[in-house]
Design an enzyme around this catalytic site. Structure first.
Site, short mmCIF file in Angstrom:
data_model
loop_
_atom_site.label_atom_id
_atom_site.label_comp_id
_atom_site.label_asym_id
_atom_site.label_seq_id
_atom_site.Cartn_x
_atom_site.Cartn_y
_atom_site.Cartn_z
N GLY A 20 -15.21 -24.79 6.75
CA GLY A 20 -16.62 -24.71 6.87
C GLY A 20 -17.63 -25.00 5.69
N ARG A 43 -27.75 -33.40 5.19
CA ARG A 43 -28.21 -32.01 4.85
C ARG A 43 -27.03 -31.43 4.04
NH1 ARG A 43 -30.75 -28.86 9.60
NH2 ARG A 43 -31.96 -30.57 10.68
N ARG A 87 -9.26 -27.04 12.31
CA ARG A 87 -10.35 -26.55 11.40
C ARG A 87 -9.19 -25.68 10.28
NH1 ARG A 87 -13.61 -22.43 9.55
NH2 ARG A 87 -12.93 -20.52 9.79
N ILE A 88 -9.93 -25.75 8.92
CA ILE A 88 -9.17 -25.12 7.92
C ILE A 88 -10.22 -24.11 7.53
CG2 ILE A 88 -7.24 -26.61 7.54
CD1 ILE A 88 -9.22 -28.20 5.58
N SER A 90 -11.12 -19.60 6.38
CA SER A 90 -10.58 -18.36 6.06
C SER A 90 -10.89 -17.29 7.09
CB SER A 90 -11.29 -17.98 4.85
OG SER A 90 -12.63 -17.75 4.94
N GLU A 179 -12.50 -14.85 12.59
CA GLU A 179 -13.08 -15.85 11.90
C GLU A 179 -14.58 -16.15 12.73
OE1 GLU A 179 -12.43 -19.81 13.14
OE2 GLU A 179 -12.74 -18.18 14.74
N MET A 180 -15.15 -17.35 12.66
CA MET A 180 -16.41 -17.44 13.10
C MET A 180 -16.59 -19.05 14.06
SD MET A 180 -18.85 -15.67 10.54
CE MET A 180 -20.33 -15.66 12.18
N ASP A 204 -9.37 -11.66 3.29
CA ASP A 204 -9.84 -10.33 3.21
C ASP A 204 -9.06 -9.56 4.63
OD1 ASP A 204 -12.38 -11.83 4.22
OD2 ASP A 204 -12.28 -10.17 5.49
N1 HPA Z 1 -15.41 -11.92 9.48
C1 HPA Z 1 -15.67 -12.86 10.09
N2 HPA Z 1 -15.30 -14.15 9.53
C2 HPA Z 1 -14.80 -14.11 8.37
C3 HPA Z 1 -14.29 -12.91 7.71
C4 HPA Z 1 -14.60 -11.48 8.37
O1 HPA Z 1 -14.17 -10.81 8.02
N3 HPA Z 1 -13.49 -13.14 6.77
C5 HPA Z 1 -13.50 -14.56 6.68
N4 HPA Z 1 -14.18 -15.09 7.46
#
Ligand code: HPA
Length: 234
Positions: A20, A43, A87-88, A90, A179-180, A204
């Site tokens: 990301g 950008r 994709r790498i 968190s 994640e998103m 987290d």
């Molecule tokens: N929510 C959404 N995306 C994330 C989170 C989360 O808690 N932690 C890392 N990416």
């Protein structure tokens, strides 16, 4: 050149890793690739192309969230011929048994909505990973003794989530983490017949509220980059 990528034709490899964060793209390229050359700065979304064990690879930022990832993945696939996109990133853990620093390989990605929603209309399409990449990544993680989980994840449209009830349902249905970006990456891979996988490090925990200390994030991120690179060329 495309609207959002300044690379010349041929400067993007067929294998693309998508963190990301553009600064992580720069760090990963300079750490793991030989002869890494910057191929995009538009950008500030940095992209580097180099080689890993002799194989050409591009590591390019995707930005945060599915609309941003969709722009870059569309251009990388349609205009530059990317064939393998990993994709790498968190994620937040949604199961007790998943720990901080563990790696999650996203077999499927559930969502409330994605940029492809308008195409699918009434269809609930099931976005899933490429099986070969997924299997390779699981084998690499196991061989290296990295604690790794394979299963469904949730690609959310929001980081600051006001729907704890929805997260509870995800947990109840075995979703490993949130994640998103992955769901839209998998939608695009299906549409264009290319390979995709999301390799995620747990940063987290939604149930225990633990978080990875910032000084440890880089090392855990490195494990994930190596899993992705090895899986791509296994
Ligand atoms: N929510 C959404 N995306 C994330 C989170 C989360 O808690 N932690 C890392 N990416």
């Amino acid at each position: 050149m495309t609207v959002h990528i300044g690379a010349e034709p041929g400067q993007i490899a067929e294998t693309v890793l998508l963190p990301g964060d553009p600064l992580r793209a720069e760090w990963a390229a300079k750490t793991f690739l030989d002869e890494a050359t910057c191929v995009n700065r538009v950008r500030g979304m940095l992209g580097y192309t180099g080689t890993y064990k002799g194989n050409r690879v591009t590591i390019h930022g995707s930005g945060m969230g599915m609309p941003s990832l969709s722009i870059y993945a569309n251009e990388l696939i349609r205009d530059y011929g990317a064939k393998t996109l990993i994709r790498i990133g968190s994620c937040g853990a949604m199961q007790e048994r998943v720990n901080i620093r563990d790696v999650i390989l996203a077999m499927t990605a559930s969502s409330l909505s994605t940029p492809s929603r308008g195409i699918f209309k009434e269809l609930n399409f099931a976005p899933c990973a490429d099986y070969g990449l997924l299997k390779n990544a699981a084998d690499v993680a196991q061989n290296r003794g990295i604690s790794c989980h394979v299963g469904g994840i949730y690609s959310s449209d929001v980081f600051y989530d006001e729907r704890p009830d929805l997260n509870e349902q995800m947990t109840r249905h075995g979703i490993l983490g949130v994640e998103m970006e992955a769901a839209e990456l998998y939608n695009l891979a299906a549409r264009y017949g290319v390979r995709a996988l999301a390799v995620l490090t747990v940063s987290d925990h939604l149930l225990t509220h633990e978080a990875l200390p910032s000084e440890e994030r880089e090392r855990s991120f490195g494990d994930m980059v190596e899993i992705a690179l090895e899986a791509a060329f296994a």
